[in-house]
Design a protein around this motif. Structure first.
Motif, PDB file in Angstrom:
ATOM      1  N   ALA A 139      -5.424  13.839 -16.179  1.00  0.00           N
ATOM      2  CA  ALA A 139      -6.206  12.984 -15.781  1.00  0.00           C
ATOM      3  C   ALA A 139      -5.443  12.090 -14.705  1.00  0.00           C
ATOM      4  O   ALA A 139      -4.526  11.787 -14.893  1.00  0.00           O
ATOM      5  N   VAL A 140      -6.562  11.856 -13.709  1.00  0.00           N
ATOM      6  CA  VAL A 140      -5.958  10.523 -12.726  1.00  0.00           C
ATOM      7  C   VAL A 140      -6.947   9.648 -12.626  1.00  0.00           C
ATOM      8  O   VAL A 140      -8.076   9.780 -12.378  1.00  0.00           O
ATOM      9  N   SER A 141      -6.512   8.403 -12.659  1.00  0.00           N
ATOM     10  CA  SER A 141      -7.692   7.029 -12.492  1.00  0.00           C
ATOM     11  C   SER A 141      -7.691   7.017 -10.958  1.00  0.00           C
ATOM     12  O   SER A 141      -7.048   7.433 -10.228  1.00  0.00           O
ATOM     13  N   THR A 142      -9.068   6.388 -10.602  1.00  0.00           N
ATOM     14  CA  THR A 142      -9.281   6.083  -9.200  1.00  0.00           C
ATOM     15  C   THR A 142      -8.141   5.247  -8.621  1.00  0.00           C
ATOM     16  O   THR A 142      -7.993   5.253  -7.543  1.00  0.00           O
ATOM     17  N   SER A 143      -7.704   4.289  -9.516  1.00  0.00           N
ATOM     18  CA  SER A 143      -6.640   3.252  -8.793  1.00  0.00           C
ATOM     19  C   SER A 143      -5.784   2.778 -10.025  1.00  0.00           C
ATOM     20  O   SER A 143      -6.203   3.051 -11.030  1.00  0.00           O
ATOM     21  N   THR A 144      -4.632   2.245  -9.483  1.00  0.00           N
ATOM     22  CA  THR A 144      -3.956   1.643 -10.583  1.00  0.00           C
ATOM     23  C   THR A 144      -4.479   0.645 -11.271  1.00  0.00           C
ATOM     24  O   THR A 144      -4.331   0.591 -12.469  1.00  0.00           O
ATOM     25  N   GLU A 145      -5.471  -0.125 -10.651  1.00  0.00           N
ATOM     26  CA  GLU A 145      -5.985  -1.169 -11.289  1.00  0.00           C
ATOM     27  C   GLU A 145      -6.964  -0.665 -12.476  1.00  0.00           C
ATOM     28  O   GLU A 145      -7.462  -1.490 -13.249  1.00  0.00           O
ATOM     29  N   ALA A 146      -7.393   0.611 -12.255  1.00  0.00           N
ATOM     30  CA  ALA A 146      -8.565   1.079 -13.149  1.00  0.00           C
ATOM     31  C   ALA A 146      -7.949   1.897 -14.173  1.00  0.00           C
ATOM     32  O   ALA A 146      -8.466   2.393 -14.964  1.00  0.00           O
TER      33      ALA A 146
ATOM     34  N   ARG B   7      -1.455   8.869 -22.854  1.00  0.00           N
ATOM     35  CA  ARG B   7      -0.261   8.556 -22.333  1.00  0.00           C
ATOM     36  C   ARG B   7      -0.406   8.048 -20.829  1.00  0.00           C
ATOM     37  O   ARG B   7      -0.874   8.880 -20.078  1.00  0.00           O
ATOM     38  N   ASP B   8       0.344   7.072 -20.521  1.00  0.00           N
ATOM     39  CA  ASP B   8       0.418   6.820 -19.114  1.00  0.00           C
ATOM     40  C   ASP B   8       1.392   6.063 -18.676  1.00  0.00           C
ATOM     41  O   ASP B   8       2.467   6.087 -19.557  1.00  0.00           O
ATOM     42  N   MET B   9       1.662   5.756 -17.378  1.00  0.00           N
ATOM     43  CA  MET B   9       2.933   5.186 -16.965  1.00  0.00           C
ATOM     44  C   MET B   9       2.877   3.585 -16.947  1.00  0.00           C
ATOM     45  O   MET B   9       3.237   3.013 -15.850  1.00  0.00           O
ATOM     46  N   THR B  10       2.567   3.198 -17.836  1.00  0.00           N
ATOM     47  CA  THR B  10       2.463   1.705 -17.999  1.00  0.00           C
ATOM     48  C   THR B  10       3.519   0.671 -17.134  1.00  0.00           C
ATOM     49  O   THR B  10       3.208  -0.139 -16.428  1.00  0.00           O
ATOM     50  N   GLU B  11       4.752   1.157 -17.572  1.00  0.00           N
ATOM     51  CA  GLU B  11       5.743   0.414 -17.196  1.00  0.00           C
ATOM     52  C   GLU B  11       5.813   0.522 -15.616  1.00  0.00           C
ATOM     53  O   GLU B  11       6.208  -0.409 -14.976  1.00  0.00           O
ATOM     54  N   VAL B  12       5.660   1.561 -15.094  1.00  0.00           N
ATOM     55  CA  VAL B  12       5.831   1.900 -13.719  1.00  0.00           C
ATOM     56  C   VAL B  12       4.885   0.872 -12.938  1.00  0.00           C
ATOM     57  O   VAL B  12       4.893   0.305 -12.011  1.00  0.00           O
ATOM     58  N   THR B  13       3.368   1.043 -13.441  1.00  0.00           N
ATOM     59  CA  THR B  13       2.302   0.444 -12.851  1.00  0.00           C
ATOM     60  C   THR B  13       2.621  -1.273 -12.909  1.00  0.00           C
ATOM     61  O   THR B  13       2.824  -1.880 -12.098  1.00  0.00           O
ATOM     62  N   LYS B  14       3.248  -1.385 -14.090  1.00  0.00           N
ATOM     63  CA  LYS B  14       3.440  -3.078 -14.338  1.00  0.00           C
ATOM     64  C   LYS B  14       4.446  -3.325 -13.422  1.00  0.00           C
ATOM     65  O   LYS B  14       4.504  -4.612 -12.836  1.00  0.00           O
TER      66      LYS B  14
ATOM     67  N   SER C 146       2.003   9.001  -5.965  1.00  0.00           N
ATOM     68  CA  SER C 146       2.212  10.418  -5.642  1.00  0.00           C
ATOM     69  C   SER C 146       3.389  10.861  -6.874  1.00  0.00           C
ATOM     70  O   SER C 146       3.404  11.922  -7.153  1.00  0.00           O
ATOM     71  N   MET C 147       4.174   9.875  -7.411  1.00  0.00           N
ATOM     72  CA  MET C 147       5.065   9.977  -8.371  1.00  0.00           C
ATOM     73  C   MET C 147       4.243  10.357  -9.787  1.00  0.00           C
ATOM     74  O   MET C 147       4.771  10.669 -10.730  1.00  0.00           O
ATOM     75  N   GLY C 148       2.982  10.024  -9.708  1.00  0.00           N
ATOM     76  CA  GLY C 148       2.241  10.139 -10.984  1.00  0.00           C
ATOM     77  C   GLY C 148       1.922   9.082 -11.868  1.00  0.00           C
ATOM     78  O   GLY C 148       1.550   8.876 -12.867  1.00  0.00           O
ATOM     79  N   ALA C 149       1.995   7.939 -10.903  1.00  0.00           N
ATOM     80  CA  ALA C 149       1.784   6.505 -11.727  1.00  0.00           C
ATOM     81  C   ALA C 149       0.319   6.380 -12.473  1.00  0.00           C
ATOM     82  O   ALA C 149       0.116   5.613 -13.034  1.00  0.00           O
ATOM     83  N   ASN C 150      -0.444   6.846 -11.676  1.00  0.00           N
ATOM     84  CA  ASN C 150      -2.035   6.776 -11.941  1.00  0.00           C
ATOM     85  C   ASN C 150      -2.242   7.868 -12.889  1.00  0.00           C
ATOM     86  O   ASN C 150      -3.680   8.139 -13.146  1.00  0.00           O
ATOM     87  N   ASN C 151      -1.445   8.846 -13.276  1.00  0.00           N
ATOM     88  CA  ASN C 151      -1.711  10.069 -14.172  1.00  0.00           C
ATOM     89  C   ASN C 151      -1.865   9.578 -15.657  1.00  0.00           C
ATOM     90  O   ASN C 151      -1.294   8.531 -16.107  1.00  0.00           O
ATOM     91  N   LEU C 152      -2.939  10.304 -16.036  1.00  0.00           N
ATOM     92  CA  LEU C 152      -2.842  10.183 -17.707  1.00  0.00           C
ATOM     93  C   LEU C 152      -2.982  11.376 -18.404  1.00  0.00           C
ATOM     94  O   LEU C 152      -3.165  12.401 -17.851  1.00  0.00           O
ATOM     95  N   THR C 153      -2.165  11.300 -19.380  1.00  0.00           N
ATOM     96  CA  THR C 153      -2.134  12.750 -20.235  1.00  0.00           C
ATOM     97  C   THR C 153      -2.783  12.420 -21.599  1.00  0.00           C
ATOM     98  O   THR C 153      -2.574  11.646 -22.216  1.00  0.00           O
TER      99      THR C 153
ATOM    100  N   LYS D 134       0.846  -1.131   0.115  1.00  0.00           N
ATOM    101  CA  LYS D 134       0.003   0.025  -0.130  1.00  0.00           C
ATOM    102  C   LYS D 134       0.987   1.183   0.047  1.00  0.00           C
ATOM    103  O   LYS D 134       0.597   2.203  -0.753  1.00  0.00           O
ATOM    104  N   SER D 135       2.037   1.120   0.921  1.00  0.00           N
ATOM    105  CA  SER D 135       2.792   2.443   1.010  1.00  0.00           C
ATOM    106  C   SER D 135       3.546   2.511  -0.228  1.00  0.00           C
ATOM    107  O   SER D 135       3.932   3.864  -0.909  1.00  0.00           O
ATOM    108  N   ILE D 136       3.977   1.433  -0.961  1.00  0.00           N
ATOM    109  CA  ILE D 136       4.741   1.526  -2.166  1.00  0.00           C
ATOM    110  C   ILE D 136       3.867   2.066  -3.205  1.00  0.00           C
ATOM    111  O   ILE D 136       4.166   3.466  -3.866  1.00  0.00           O
ATOM    112  N   GLN D 137       2.398   1.860  -3.077  1.00  0.00           N
ATOM    113  CA  GLN D 137       1.678   2.217  -3.955  1.00  0.00           C
ATOM    114  C   GLN D 137       1.270   3.731  -3.983  1.00  0.00           C
ATOM    115  O   GLN D 137       1.083   4.569  -4.944  1.00  0.00           O
ATOM    116  N   ARG D 138       1.182   3.985  -2.768  1.00  0.00           N
ATOM    117  CA  ARG D 138       0.841   5.609  -2.483  1.00  0.00           C
ATOM    118  C   ARG D 138       1.896   6.472  -3.008  1.00  0.00           C
ATOM    119  O   ARG D 138       1.908   7.304  -3.666  1.00  0.00           O
ATOM    120  N   THR D 139       3.399   5.875  -2.858  1.00  0.00           N
ATOM    121  CA  THR D 139       4.412   6.745  -3.154  1.00  0.00           C
ATOM    122  C   THR D 139       4.587   6.509  -4.686  1.00  0.00           C
ATOM    123  O   THR D 139       4.775   7.934  -5.535  1.00  0.00           O
TER     124      THR D 139
END
Ligand code: ADP
Ligand code: MG
Length: 703
Positions: free
Chosen positions: A525-532, A561-568, A304-311, A296-301
């Motif tokens: 934009a930002v998604s509700t969660s990494t899974e979403a 564009r998203d941060m697919t690699e980071v999420t993966k 906050s780095m923008g892993a769930n952000n979409l441009t 959870k805390s890694i996910q939060r970090t």
């Protein structure tokens, strides 16, 4: 028909290939109310015959009817029921349950009875019987604190618990002195006389046999003599117990109670046995909670780095097969942003971005920030960014294109040094803006760019007041460069006369273009969660395609564009961790399970006599299996519960002492219970099955 009828009963034992005949064509009848002494020299087959009569053993030839029922045709289950309902056993060595009070010894046969009885009723009956054999003051004594005679009297009382019409006693006085023998025999005689209970007593002692009304002598497996001394006692027609199966719940409760008593007798051993399960479950729970917490805390970090952000970028224009690259057509509008944030459930927030690159001036200092973003207050929520000083500009500022802005830490450092910038006025492209606040420090992003080198302002202000000179590059045109280059040339070679008077920069700044003709550079934009993330992308695509009236088959006029690699990378790390945990858990649980199986096997061996006795008083194999299985499951279950407790405690301690993030995992707790119960079933089944397959006679003789 008589109570017992034997016709041509034979029995032989096979030792290897050699047949040892023991009973040879015995034919005899015994009526209700008789008191028969079965006599003969040692080895003549008395015990064998009695076991046959008691439905503990089956003959190899001939027929046996007990109370008009053909015993030879019965299966194990039916014989057990017959024993429970019609037969009481008294053994030479008493066979009482050790470390169990006299009262509980008496109650034991009721456990397997088909007669329905309340606990109180059962107790009353047991107390009455103990009173009857003269032991009312020894009810709470365990066998080790009773004399031989007293033990045998308890055994007699026990044989009467199910009110059987028939009692078998194999050398009941063999282990008693003559005085006690007389007492026990007198008791049997009374039973026969007063209640008409049929008694068959095996003995080799003439003195004992004298108490009987009929003496059958056998030698070498044959009836040698049959002498009736007295007529049978009169039989009271006692109401035969109704065969009703007791409720499943009562049976279960009884089984669990018996198992608990069994476990409590050997608390230390039970605890050590369960240790494997305890350690396994505890480590799984602790690791799950710690793992969950850190995930959870890694996910939060990462978030906050923008892993769930979409441009969302505007599309690319192509002309004659030559692409002008992404962003060469302006296709995104402020309304698109509103549509995305309102119509996409997987999108938590969206904000427009208008970019500008220009000099920022304060006093005699100037700086060119790497990003000047015109946006809305939603930007902060999307980037999970907070203010360190002052406040963010408001939606109202955006609507009014107010000349206010917030600064990143780097810009503050370059322009203000140690001064407080809030409330100061700085110039962007010569337009004065008031500083509303300062963003908190964010550091470099994943590409190594300083994220604090940023200026945020209402996008309307940036669009209409700062970048107004290039307003003409709106509206689906890739010709913007041409216009600005003309402008540039005009600036480089200013003509003396302006043929078409252009608006001054101040004029432009004060007369913003209407919003509906305006394009923006990006949507953040930002998604509700990494899974979403995939859902968010799909939803944005749908909404934008619809708004841009794109026909199916037409390519998107935007790109996401998203941060697919980071999420993966993140999800693969967590999956690997979970899998590792599962392997560890599995290993420890298998080890624990083997421990349980081992001890259960020992327990079955140790309690062979007890199993034999339970079978003799009417426990069908099914119930024996049930009991040992319940014991194993209970052991695992308790181990699991303790394990969960220890695991939770460990996790709490870890978060307390080491300050690691932990997170309770209800799924893991439920799984732990399920797994420990299944371990009990899987590893407890074989020992329990082995116990249920024991032969009652062999088990009773087991030393
Ligand atoms: P009793 O009770 O009259 O002393 P038993 O009925 O116990 O005699 O035994 C009768 C005979 O059967 C004995 O010769 C004994 O050796 C034999 N026998 C008893 N049980 C077994 C067995 N399980 N396997 C082989 N022979 C047995
Ligand atoms: Mg014998």
């Amino acid at each position: 028909m008589e109570l017992i009828e034997l016709q041509g009963i034979s029995k032989y034992y096979l030792t290897g290939d050699i047949k040892t005949p023991v009973l040879d064509e015995i034919t005899l009848k015994i009526g209700r109310g008789e008191f028969v002494a079965l006599m003969g020299p040692s080895g003549s087959g008395k015990t064998t015959l009695m076991n046959l009569l008691g439905c503990l053993d089956s003959a190899t030839g001939g027929h046996y009817w007990l109370d008009s029922e053909d015993v030879g045709a019965m299966n194990l289950e039916a014989r057990a029921r017959l024993r429970s309902m019609k037969i009481g056993f008294i053994f030479q060595n008493f066979n009482l349950l050790a470390r169990t009070t006299a009262l509980d010894n008496l109650l034991m046969p009721l456990t397997y009875s088909t007669e329905k009885m309340s606990g109180d009723e059962a107790r009353r009956r047991a107390v009455a019987l103990l009173d009857r054999v003269g032991l009312s003051n020894r009810m709470d004594h365990e066998p080790s604190r009773l004399s031989g005679g007293q033990q045998q009297r308890v055994a007699i009382a026990r044989s009467l618990m199910n009110r059987p019409p028939l009692i078998f006693a194999d050398e009941p006085t063999g282990n008693l002195d003559s005085k006690t023998s007389e007492e026990v025999l007198a008791l049997l005689e009374t039973l026969n006389q007063e209640e008409g209970v049929t008694i068959i007593l095996v003995t080799h002692d003439e003195n004992v046999a004298r108490h009987a009304r009929r003496i059958i002598r056998i030698r070498d497996g044959r009836v040698e003599a049959d002498e009736v001394r007295l007529p049978p006692a009169s039989v009271q027609n006692a109401e035969p117990p109704q065969a009703r199966s007791s409720g499943f719940m009562t049976q279960l409760v009884e089984t669990i109670r018996t198992s608990l008593i069994g476990l409590r007798r050997n608390t230390l051993r039970a605890a050590l046995t369960a240790l494997g399960i305890i350690i396994g479950i505890a480590s799984v729970i602790a690791m799950m909670e710690i793992g969950n917490g850190s995930a959870k805390s890694i996910q939060r970090t990462v978030a906050s780095m923008g892993a769930n952000n979409l441009t969302v970028f505007p599309g690319s224009a192509a002309s004659g097969g030559v692409s002008f690259g992404s962003g060469s057509v302006m296709t995104l509008t402020p309304d698109d942003v509103i549509a995305v944030s309102n119509q996409c459930p997987a999108v938590r927030a969206a904000a427009p971005i208008v970019r500008s690159r220009t000099q920022v001036v304060f006093g005699n200092k100037n700086w060119v920030p790497s990003s000047i973003f015109g946006t809305t207050p939603a930007f902060l929520a999307i980037r999970e960014w907070s203010m360190s000083q002052g406040e963010m500009f408001s939606d109202r500022d955006v609507r009014n294109a107010n000349k206010v802005l917030v600064l990143g830490q780097r810009v503050v450092k370059e322009l203000f040094g140690d001064q407080n910038p809030v409330g100061k006025e700085i110039r962007l492209n010569n337009v004065p803006f008031q500083v509303r606040g300062v963003l908190s420090r964010k550091g470099a992003n994943m590409m190594g760019m300083d994220q604090d080198d940023i200026v945020l302002a209402p996008w309307t202000a940036i669009k209409f007041r700062v970048s107004a000179a290039s307003l003409s590059n709106t509206n689906q045109s890739s010709a913007s460069t041409a216009t600005s280059s003309v402008n540039t040339l005009n600036k480089v070679y200013p003509g003396t006369t302006a043929m078409y008077p252009a608006r001054s920069e101040t004029q432009i700044a004060n007369n913003p273009m209407p919003v509906r003709f305006v394009n923006i550079d990006q949507i953040l934009a930002v998604s509700t969660s990494t899974e979403a993330m995939p859902q968010a992308i799909a939803q944005i695509t749908n909404v934008l395609r619809e708004r841009h009236r794109l026909q199916p088959g037409e390519p998107d006029d935007f790109s996401i564009r998203d941060m697919t690699e980071v999420t993966k990378a993140l999800s693969s790390t967590t999956t690997m961790m979970t899998n590792l945990l599962l392997v560890v858990a599995l290993i420890s649980l298998v080890v624990g399970g083997v421990g349980i199986m081992n001890i259960m096997l020992v327990s079955v061996t140790e309690r062979t006599r007890e199993i034999g006795l339970r079978m003799a008083v009417g426990a069908p194999p099914k119930r024996i299996l049930q009991q040992f299985l319940t014991e194993a499951i209970l052991l695992c279950f308790l181990g699991g519960a303790v394990g969960i407790l220890i695991g939770r405690l460990t996790a709490i301690l870890v978060s307390w002492i080491l300050r690691w993030p932990t997170e309770v995992s209800p799924a893991a707790i439920i799984a732990a219970f399920a797994v420990s119960a299944s371990v009990g079933i899987i590893f407890g089944y074989y020992p329990a099955w082995k116990a249920s397959r024991l032969d009652p006679i062999t088990a009773l003789r087991y030393e």
